[in-house]
Write a protein that holds these residues in place. Structure first.
Motif, mmCIF file in Angstrom:
data_model
loop_
_atom_site.group_PDB
_atom_site.id
_atom_site.type_symbol
_atom_site.label_atom_id
_atom_site.label_comp_id
_atom_site.label_asym_id
_atom_site.label_seq_id
_atom_site.Cartn_x
_atom_site.Cartn_y
_atom_site.Cartn_z
ATOM 1 N N ALA A 115 0.842 -1.202 0.000
ATOM 2 C CA ALA A 115 0.000 0.000 0.000
ATOM 3 C C ALA A 115 0.878 1.253 0.000
ATOM 4 C CB ALA A 115 -0.908 -0.014 1.222
ATOM 5 N N GLY A 116 1.956 1.194 0.795
ATOM 6 C CA GLY A 116 2.891 2.321 0.847
ATOM 7 C C GLY A 116 3.529 2.570 -0.507
ATOM 8 N N THR A 117 3.832 1.492 -1.220
ATOM 9 C CA THR A 117 4.426 1.630 -2.548
ATOM 10 C C THR A 117 3.453 2.315 -3.502
ATOM 11 O OG1 THR A 117 5.595 -0.421 -2.115
ATOM 12 C CG2 THR A 117 5.611 0.360 -4.367
ATOM 13 N N GLY A 118 2.190 1.939 -3.382
ATOM 14 C CA GLY A 118 1.165 2.594 -4.203
ATOM 15 C C GLY A 118 1.118 4.084 -3.926
ATOM 16 N N LEU A 119 1.230 4.433 -2.650
ATOM 17 C CA LEU A 119 1.197 5.848 -2.263
ATOM 18 C C LEU A 119 2.434 6.583 -2.806
ATOM 19 C CD1 LEU A 119 -0.637 7.717 -0.583
ATOM 20 C CD2 LEU A 119 0.941 7.393 1.306
ATOM 21 N N GLN A 142 -2.916 2.456 -8.815
ATOM 22 C CA GLN A 142 -2.178 3.675 -8.446
ATOM 23 C C GLN A 142 -0.896 3.782 -9.268
ATOM 24 O OE1 GLN A 142 -2.023 3.046 -4.152
ATOM 25 N NE2 GLN A 142 -3.187 4.911 -3.876
ATOM 26 N N LEU A 143 -0.219 2.650 -9.420
ATOM 27 C CA LEU A 143 1.003 2.634 -10.230
ATOM 28 C C LEU A 143 0.684 3.000 -11.677
ATOM 29 C CD1 LEU A 143 4.088 1.716 -10.005
ATOM 30 C CD2 LEU A 143 3.315 -0.359 -11.107
ATOM 31 N N LEU A 144 -0.434 2.476 -12.118
ATOM 32 C CA LEU A 144 -0.878 2.737 -13.487
ATOM 33 C C LEU A 144 -1.159 4.235 -13.684
ATOM 34 C CD1 LEU A 144 -1.407 0.771 -15.793
ATOM 35 C CD2 LEU A 144 -3.807 0.796 -15.194
ATOM 36 N N ALA A 145 -1.826 4.822 -12.700
ATOM 37 C CA ALA A 145 -2.132 6.253 -12.775
ATOM 38 C C ALA A 145 -0.843 7.063 -12.785
ATOM 39 C CB ALA A 145 -3.002 6.655 -11.585
ATOM 40 N N PHE A 198 9.944 7.219 -11.109
ATOM 41 C CA PHE A 198 8.954 6.195 -11.440
ATOM 42 C C PHE A 198 9.619 4.822 -11.544
ATOM 43 C CE2 PHE A 198 6.559 3.542 -14.352
ATOM 44 C CZ PHE A 198 5.304 3.587 -13.787
ATOM 45 N N LEU A 199 10.842 4.816 -12.055
ATOM 46 C CA LEU A 199 11.561 3.539 -12.186
ATOM 47 C C LEU A 199 11.773 2.924 -10.804
ATOM 48 C CD1 LEU A 199 13.012 1.554 -14.094
ATOM 49 C CD2 LEU A 199 15.085 2.836 -13.698
ATOM 50 N N PHE A 200 12.119 3.766 -9.827
ATOM 51 C CA PHE A 200 12.340 3.259 -8.475
ATOM 52 C C PHE A 200 11.021 2.811 -7.856
ATOM 53 C CE2 PHE A 200 15.903 6.091 -9.365
ATOM 54 C CZ PHE A 200 16.927 5.189 -9.204
ATOM 55 N N ALA A 201 9.961 3.565 -8.144
ATOM 56 C CA ALA A 201 8.640 3.155 -7.646
ATOM 57 C C ALA A 201 8.256 1.808 -8.262
ATOM 58 C CB ALA A 201 7.597 4.210 -7.993
ATOM 59 N N LEU A 202 8.570 1.651 -9.537
ATOM 60 C CA LEU A 202 8.254 0.394 -10.226
ATOM 61 C C LEU A 202 9.050 -0.760 -9.618
ATOM 62 C CD1 LEU A 202 6.719 -0.707 -12.842
ATOM 63 C CD2 LEU A 202 8.960 -0.636 -13.902
ATOM 64 N N ALA A 203 10.353 -0.500 -9.386
ATOM 65 C CA ALA A 203 11.195 -1.549 -8.801
ATOM 66 C C ALA A 203 10.678 -1.926 -7.416
ATOM 67 C CB ALA A 203 12.634 -1.057 -8.721
ATOM 68 N N GLY A 220 5.325 -6.360 -4.493
ATOM 69 C CA GLY A 220 4.252 -7.098 -5.172
ATOM 70 C C GLY A 220 4.532 -8.592 -5.201
ATOM 71 N N ILE A 221 5.745 -8.948 -5.608
ATOM 72 C CA ILE A 221 6.097 -10.375 -5.678
ATOM 73 C C ILE A 221 6.028 -10.995 -4.279
ATOM 74 C CG2 ILE A 221 8.066 -11.939 -6.037
ATOM 75 C CD1 ILE A 221 8.732 -10.399 -8.542
ATOM 76 N N TRP A 222 6.538 -10.257 -3.333
ATOM 77 C CA TRP A 222 6.567 -10.734 -1.945
ATOM 78 C C TRP A 222 5.138 -10.931 -1.421
ATOM 79 C CZ3 TRP A 222 9.066 -7.411 2.520
ATOM 80 C CH2 TRP A 222 9.356 -8.227 3.604
ATOM 81 N N ALA A 223 4.338 -9.891 -1.536
ATOM 82 C CA ALA A 223 2.982 -9.943 -0.979
ATOM 83 C C ALA A 223 2.121 -10.976 -1.714
ATOM 84 C CB ALA A 223 2.334 -8.568 -1.056
ATOM 85 N N LEU A 224 2.213 -10.983 -3.037
ATOM 86 C CA LEU A 224 1.358 -11.912 -3.796
ATOM 87 C C LEU A 224 1.724 -13.366 -3.504
ATOM 88 C CD1 LEU A 224 0.855 -10.341 -7.325
ATOM 89 C CD2 LEU A 224 -0.863 -10.819 -5.613
ATOM 90 N N THR A 225 3.014 -13.626 -3.354
ATOM 91 C CA THR A 225 3.441 -14.998 -3.071
ATOM 92 C C THR A 225 2.898 -15.451 -1.716
ATOM 93 O OG1 THR A 225 5.456 -14.529 -4.293
ATOM 94 C CG2 THR A 225 5.454 -16.506 -2.976
#
Lengths: 361, 689
Positions: free
Chosen positions: B15-19, B117-120, B130-135, B141-146
């Motif tokens: 969520a923080g990453t989205g923000l 949010q990332l998409l926006a 943005f590259l750092f936000a993406l990274a 994302g990988i961590w949470a989804l797994t």
């Protein structure tokens, strides 16, 4: 050998059908069968839909950061593929079946699940027996299988019908890591499982059979193993025959007398034929189905009788149109008979020999 | 750590990453951002402490409807921008969702919101951040989804929670996740370059703040450039094709030129624009310039920030421009124009002629007829200036010599300052009649505008056509990225004078900033490195185009061909060393091809569910072990039959025959054969010592 000739073509068809269903052949794996199966989960379908929408948006706007997100989503698919492959690869399952399996009765099967990989563990692995229609086997689930380890799991199986089951192997599948795709792999572990017919309570059946075929064999005093009667102990008797429980009750020494062994002999005769004795319904499929049910009922009846007499201390023989076993006692004989009954098929018969099970002396 | 706390932590990280992603957009204000951050923190601590606020489903649904309505009002009445309204809507919805995380479905919704949010953010920013936000998003994302997927699976299968904690919550799991995130980022960037571009899509939405700039409109007041000379904002970055060092440091990035001076203001009176035509190579070019030119052409890749003008820049004498433009116009003074000012970074390629050194030539009779009269117009009241100029140029015969003498005179006798005259006004007793006279005779200090105006007017007083040009100096050379960083403070004004035989020639009477000590401090190495990253990000990611993809494909194709031809010609090369090198290459290629073929073959066989032949029968293996113990070992490469012959034992031969039948003939051994095999093995054991 007249009973071997088929009186009606549909009887032959029924026999063939029954025969084919007993021999569950291993499915041939050809060139066009992929080594892995892949399906989308609900989330996976949504993921792909979003990917398409963003892809179209990227093309329309020419916004490279949208292309970057599309690339990220594709990379997630690639990573998912790599990880799921890593999870499935190197996993081996070995099953240990019990010695005797009865149709319709739950049995305990042990699975030894190994991860042969050197470094990578396997996660969230679902394992299924690859023959779901013929038997019920609970899926196995492993959260994590570390590298170079073996875990044992106990799974209950129910084989629904008697016969020879050619177990092919296992299906392993995983939705690891993201739950977007369900990737499966087939593990070959061919093994034959002979399933005996179901055994039902048989006291009444046995009484009816004897009333039809003659009297029950008389109990004669002798030197068998089964108790015949109790009497007062004499000095002529061996001390080993003292029945201590009765002695304690009556406060005088009581001796056991035994039945004569040789007299307890029966033969179960199974006319494994399909004849006009069965009423013929108009529909052919119903006919075949009805015949099949009737045949299976008789097989179970024969198995139940064999079990009853063996456990009652009889020497039991077995005879069908295709095989004959001499009279013997004990559990091994029971299993011999059950093996025959597990594989028995209908043979073509005649009017004189309807499908029936007879017990004779 | 408890599993539930671990799971909550990673979900909040996402969520923080989205923000973080939406904060890059400059759409949400700092106050909004801080308020959101506080609410997220509050929700996090409540969740960690196991005291979540229980929101009834009805309340939650009502709240969601209110948020949606607010988002619509924002879009329709306040911001009038779908992206802006969406960013705020998604952020508020995410915060609300954080207070209502109960089921797996709630968590899935949260992850989806962060993705949007990332998409926006991707649609609203082109910032390198943005590259750092993406990274960061890939990692979390990988961590949470797994973890989420494992949690869902084990809940379905009723796995005990202590087993989960034991198996998953270890550092190894995080290290692997981080490794996967890195791999994913590499794959993302690789795929980014190969995903086919359609060559459509014009300028994206405004994605950067417009930089305030002056001196590039139809009129310029003397002193307009002064304020921006202190502004360090980057206006453009310029890469010179083929130049790895700032060898051409005296380049002038030409913007716009002015022909008429009214005593206080320069104006463009010759403003007829001509639409340029695109040639087969996609270049809008000024044909006449190309045809008349024998000079070296310099190609510049320019990344221009959004500025308040539709002028686009090219070094020295621009002869053409290419880029993702609909059309380009040029005026008769050699400046290029877009149809309208642009509101996002643009990248284009400019083609220019490097200035050649003109030769001093005496003018012919028709010399003055070649140029419009505006270039000779001088305002009244410059008599003192005329007298001075005649003095400076006395003895000089050609226009070039005269122009050079004026240029030198101004450079040597005047002082560079960014605040000309103003501090001295109180102590000055006299002022000039106009800014030029004031500069020449009284203040004697100024910056490029004063110098250029003065020289242009001085030239006109002796009949040499002249004009002033505004543009930029090359600025700072970035040695890490091999390009020029041009800032607002590099804005400059100089003179172009029409020389017989050479045409419009550049003169710069302003003393260079470094000689007068006005050079700003150089950017630190870290600053340059970060700027290189920004340059690469903009050059290769934000502005990556269909053309770039074509070039990439051509480069790969070219490299491949050159490798192949090198391989083909390897035996014709003269030196032994290179022959060996090529031979090694050839062997490597063959080995790789063999490995690929074997892998494919084994995959096909695996797909068939069998190896080519059934496994060696156990009895044969036993026999080999037995014979080996007796000193008869089967050599590698020896066939079974050859080995049987070499052993010369009847039983071995017979067993080998059966082995061949079983293994390669698909034969199933009969009971009789099995018995025979046993007998053979016994006889072998007895036969050999």
């Amino acid at each position: 050998m007249s009973y071997l000739s088929a009186p009606l073509p549909w009887l032959t068809a029924a026999a063939n059908l029954l025969t084919r269903q007993k021999q569950i052949s291993k499915k041939k794996i050809g060139l066009f069968v992929l080594p892995r199966t892949l399906s989308f989960t609900k989330e996976g379908k949504r993921f792909i839909a979003i990917l398409f929408v963003i892809g179209i948006a990227a093309i329309n706007t020419g916004n490279n950061l949208l292309y970057l997100i599309v690339a990220m989503m594709l990379s997630i698919i690639v990573i998912s593929g790599i990880l799921s492959e890593s999870t499935l690869r190197g996993v081996e399952v070995c099953r240990i079946l019990p010695r005797h399996i009865f149709a319709g009765t739950p049995v305990i099967v042990k699975w030894n699940i190994s991860n042969k990989k050197r470094i990578f563990p396997s996660f969230s692995l679902v394992i299924d027996e690859a023959l779901p229609n013929k038997l019920t086997a609970e899926s196995g689930y492993i959260l994590k299988l570390p590298a170079r380890t073996t875990l044992a799991q106990i799974r209950p199986y129910i084989f629904h019908k008697r016969g020879l089951y050619k177990l092919e192997g296992f299906k392993t599948k995983t939705s690891f890591p993201f739950g977007f795709f369900l990737k499966g792999r087939r593990l070959d572990m061919p093994e034959d499982a002979l399933v005996y017919p179901n055994i039902r309570p048989t006291k009444q059946i046995a009484a009816v059979k004897f009333s039809k075929s003659g009297e029950l064999p008389e109990k004669i005093k002798g030197y068998g193993t089964h108790l015949y009667s109790l009497r007062d102990y004499t000095l002529m008797d061996d001390a080993r025959v003292i029945h201590w429980k009765s002695t304690a009750k009556t406060t005088k020494l009581m001796a056991k007398e035994f039945e004569q062994e040789g007299n307890k002999k029966v033969k179960i005769i199974f006319y494994n034929t399909l004849t006009e004795s069965t009423s013929l319904p108009a529909n052919k499929e119903e006919t075949i189905s009805g015949l099949k049910d009737e045949f299976e009922e008789k097989v179970e009846e024969a198995a139940s009788l064999a079990n009853y007499f063996i456990t009652s201390g009889f020497e039991v023989g077995f005879k069908s149109l295709t095989t004959e076993l001499p009279c013997r006692s004990g559990k091994e004989q029971l299993y011999r008979i059950l093996r025959e009954l597990a594989l028995i098929e209908p043979a073509a018969g005649s009017k004189n020999m309807p499908l029936t099970v007879v017990v004779s002396k | 750590m408890r599993f539930s706390a671990y799971f909550i932590l990673i979900s909040y990280l996402m969520a923080g990453t989205g923000l973080v992603a939406v904060s890059l957009t400059n759409i949400i204000s700092p106050v909004f951002l801080i308020a959101t951050g506080i609410l997220i923190s509050l929700s996090f601590f409540l969740s960690i402490l196991g005291k979540p606020i229980n929101i009834q489903r009805l309340v939650w649904n009502s709240l969601a409807i209110i948020i949606l309505a607010a988002g619509l009002i924002d879009y329709l009445l306040i911001s009038l921008s779908l992206i802006d309204a969406s960013v705020r809507f998604l952020t508020i919805l995410m915060v609300a969702k954080l207070f209502d995380l109960k089921t797996n479905r709630d968590y899935a919704t949260l992850y989806l919101l962060t993705f949007f949010q990332l998409l926006a953010a991707s649609a609203s920013t082109v910032n390198l951040s943005f590259l750092f936000a993406l990274a960061l998003y890939i990692l979390t994302g990988i961590w949470a989804l797994t973890i989420f997927n494992l949690k869902r699976d084990w809940e379905e299968k009723s796995v005990a929670h202590n087993e989960i904690a034991k198996n998953i919550l270890d550092p190894y799991f995080f290290i692997v996740t981080a490794g996967l995130a890195a791999l994913s980022l590499i794959i993302t960037l690789s795929l980014f370059f190969v995903i086919p571009r359609m060559g459509v899509g014009f300028f994206p939405k405004q994605t950067a703040d417009t930089i305030k700039i002056s001196g590039f409109s139809e009129k310029i007041d003397i002193g307009d450039l002064g304020p921006i000379k202190l502004d360090p904002s980057i206006v453009m970055r310029v890469e010179l094709s083929g130049y790895k060092t700032p060898a051409t440091s005296r380049l002038y990035f030409r913007g716009i030129s002015f022909d008429t001076y009214n005593g206080a203001q320069w104006q463009q009176t010759i403003k007829e624009l001509v639409a340029l035509h695109k040639n087969s190579k996609g270049i809008w070019n000024l044909k006449s310039e190309i045809q008349n030119s024998n000079s070296e052409i310099i190609i510049q890749t320019i990344l221009l920030e959004p500025i308040e003008t539709n002028v686009i820049f090219a070094a020295s004498t621009g002869i053409g421009v290419s880029g993702n433009f609909q059309n380009i116009a040029a005026d008769k003074m050699g400046s290029f124009y877009l149809p309208a000012p642009f509101y996002s970074r643009i990248e284009y390629t400019a083609y220019s002629l490097l200035p050649a050194h003109p030769k001093p030539i005496l003018p012919e009779q028709s010399y003055y007829k070649e140029v419009p009269l505006q270039y000779l117009h001088i305002p009244s009241g410059l008599d003192r200036v005329s007298v001075l100029v005649k003095g400076i140029t006395s003895g000089k015969k050609t226009p070039l010599d005269k122009a050079i003498s004026i240029e030198e005179y101004l450079k040597k006798n005047y002082r560079y300052t960014l605040s000309p005259g103003i501090p001295d006004r109180s102590i000055r007793k006299q002022e000039g009649k106009n800014p030029v006279e004031d500069f020449i005779f009284y203040t004697k200090a100024g910056y490029c505008e004063q110098y250029a105006t003065t020289m242009a007017i001085m030239l006109r007083t002796i009949g040499i056509p002249s004009r002033i040009v505004t543009g930029f100096l090359p600025g700072e050379w970035n040695k890490f990225g091999n390009y020029f960083i041009i800032r607002n403070r590099d804005a400059h004004s100089w003179v172009e004078a029409y020389m017989p035989g050479a045409g419009w020639t550049t003169f710069d009477p302003t003393p260079s900033a470094d000689t007068v000590g006005a050079m700003p401090a150089a950017t630190t190495a870290i600053g340059l490195y970060i700027d290189t990253l920004k340059w690469k990000w903009n050059r290769y990611i934000v502005n990556y185009s269909f053309q770039d993809q074509m070039n990439l494909a051509k480069t790969v194709e070219g490299k491949g061909r050159s490798m192949l031809s090198k391989l083909r010609g390897s035996f014709n090369t003269k030196t032994v060393a290179s022959k060996w090198k090529d031979m090694l290459l050839l062997i490597t290629a063959v080995v790789i091809a063999a490995i690929i073929l074997i892998t494919i073959r084994s995959l096909v066989l695996r797909a068939k569910g069998k190896t080519r032949w059934p496994n060696t029968p156990l009895f044969y293996k036993d026999m080999l072990v037995l014979l080996a113990k007796k000193g008869k070992t089967k050599k590698t490469g020896e066939t079974a039959l050859e080995f049987a012959d070499s052993v010369a034992i009847e039983g071995v031969k017979a067993a080998t025959d059966i082995y061949y039948n079983i293994r390669f003939g698909g034969h199933k051994p009969t009971d009789e054969e099995k018995a025979q095999i046993s007998a053979y093995l016994i006889s072998i054991r007895k036969t050999l010592p």
